[in-house]
Design a protein around this motif. Sequence first.
Motif, PDB file in Angstrom:
ATOM      1  N   VAL A  36      28.578  87.888  43.728  1.00  0.00           N
ATOM      2  CA  VAL A  36      29.578  86.878  43.392  1.00  0.00           C
ATOM      3  C   VAL A  36      29.442  85.699  44.340  1.00  0.00           C
ATOM      4  O   VAL A  36      29.317  85.875  45.558  1.00  0.00           O
ATOM      5  N   TRP A  37      29.467  84.502  43.780  1.00  0.00           N
ATOM      6  CA  TRP A  37      29.560  83.282  44.572  1.00  0.00           C
ATOM      7  C   TRP A  37      30.949  82.697  44.346  1.00  0.00           C
ATOM      8  O   TRP A  37      31.347  82.463  43.193  1.00  0.00           O
ATOM      9  N   LEU A  38      31.679  82.464  45.411  1.00  0.00           N
ATOM     10  CA  LEU A  38      32.987  81.805  45.331  1.00  0.00           C
ATOM     11  C   LEU A  38      32.821  80.358  45.769  1.00  0.00           C
ATOM     12  O   LEU A  38      32.536  80.076  46.938  1.00  0.00           O
ATOM     13  N   ALA A  39      32.995  79.434  44.845  1.00  0.00           N
ATOM     14  CA  ALA A  39      32.808  78.019  45.123  1.00  0.00           C
ATOM     15  C   ALA A  39      34.156  77.325  45.234  1.00  0.00           C
ATOM     16  O   ALA A  39      34.987  77.409  44.334  1.00  0.00           O
ATOM     17  N   ALA A  50      36.801  86.037  49.701  1.00  0.00           N
ATOM     18  CA  ALA A  50      35.454  86.592  49.734  1.00  0.00           C
ATOM     19  C   ALA A  50      35.442  87.955  50.421  1.00  0.00           C
ATOM     20  O   ALA A  50      34.775  88.892  49.961  1.00  0.00           O
ATOM     21  N   ALA A  51      36.192  88.075  51.507  1.00  0.00           N
ATOM     22  CA  ALA A  51      36.248  89.349  52.238  1.00  0.00           C
ATOM     23  C   ALA A  51      36.823  90.455  51.360  1.00  0.00           C
ATOM     24  O   ALA A  51      36.354  91.601  51.398  1.00  0.00           O
ATOM     25  N   ALA A  58      31.039  94.099  46.310  1.00  0.00           N
ATOM     26  CA  ALA A  58      30.213  93.010  45.794  1.00  0.00           C
ATOM     27  C   ALA A  58      29.604  92.194  46.929  1.00  0.00           C
ATOM     28  O   ALA A  58      30.268  91.903  47.922  1.00  0.00           O
ATOM     29  N   ASP A  59      28.351  91.827  46.780  1.00  0.00           N
ATOM     30  CA  ASP A  59      27.705  90.884  47.688  1.00  0.00           C
ATOM     31  C   ASP A  59      28.300  89.516  47.388  1.00  0.00           C
ATOM     32  O   ASP A  59      27.967  88.886  46.373  1.00  0.00           O
ATOM     33  N   THR A  60      29.217  89.065  48.238  1.00  0.00           N
ATOM     34  CA  THR A  60      29.991  87.856  47.955  1.00  0.00           C
ATOM     35  C   THR A  60      29.667  86.757  48.955  1.00  0.00           C
ATOM     36  O   THR A  60      29.704  86.978  50.172  1.00  0.00           O
ATOM     37  N   ARG A  61      29.380  85.576  48.439  1.00  0.00           N
ATOM     38  CA  ARG A  61      29.038  84.434  49.282  1.00  0.00           C
ATOM     39  C   ARG A  61      29.958  83.263  48.966  1.00  0.00           C
ATOM     40  O   ARG A  61      30.395  83.106  47.830  1.00  0.00           O
TER      41      ARG A  61
END
Length: 251
Positions: A36-39, A50-51, A58-61
């Motif tokens: 997941v990318w959080l923009a 994100a945490a 999930a690998d979250t960036r």
Amino acid sequence: MKDAFGAPQSLLLLGGTSEIGLATARRLIGRRTRKVWLAGRPSPALDAAAARLRALGADTRVVPFDALDPASHEDTLGKVFAEGDVDAVLLAFGVLGDQARDEQEPAAAVRVAQTNYAGSVSSALVCGAALQRQGHGSLIVMSSVAGERGRRSNFIYGSSKAGLDVFAQGLGDALRPAGVHVLVVRPGFVRTKMTAGRPEVPLSTTPEAVAAAIESGLRRRSEVMWVPGTLRPVMSVLRHLPRAVFRRLPL
């Protein structure tokens, strides 16, 4: 790539602190989504979101993104797609505004339009082109029943969503030959922090219910989802009422 069940394995969420967006991310992580990318604008709230998703596995960036800076969208979002294919993109950012104040402060009204419409047009075109190059993927656009017909109580916000809705439908037709799926989501009143303090209306819903509808729409490759579904016939009636009758309604 989507897995054998059609669930996205990766998600780019534009509007990384959106309650609807995060509810959708959580639901998809509970199925098959692993990246997941959080923009959004850098903030403690974005980092905390994100945490929480990382804690779900999930690998979250976090990706810096500002809807009001369209000149940066191609570079910022392009870097996400450069890391690999993105299965689903969810445009979940937006501002409700304050109708009474915005009518008196044109600059505030313009900010609503720039965020909800212009920012979405820019980012959707960038992401749509990237999905087209991939040859697959889904673009989910958060519209609103407020865009169905101009109402005295929220015509500034509603007009921005009406423009976005028409744009997204056209974009869906343009991208369809390339194998890209566009889903337009039209929720009614959603109980979130953005609507806190406002009187609820009939057929109100929750971020979790919207997330469930989005998941269903992705699985079925729907083009339009109403949340709740009973809004479809209700809005059909309201859309066709004579204007003289419609303006008398307490909407």
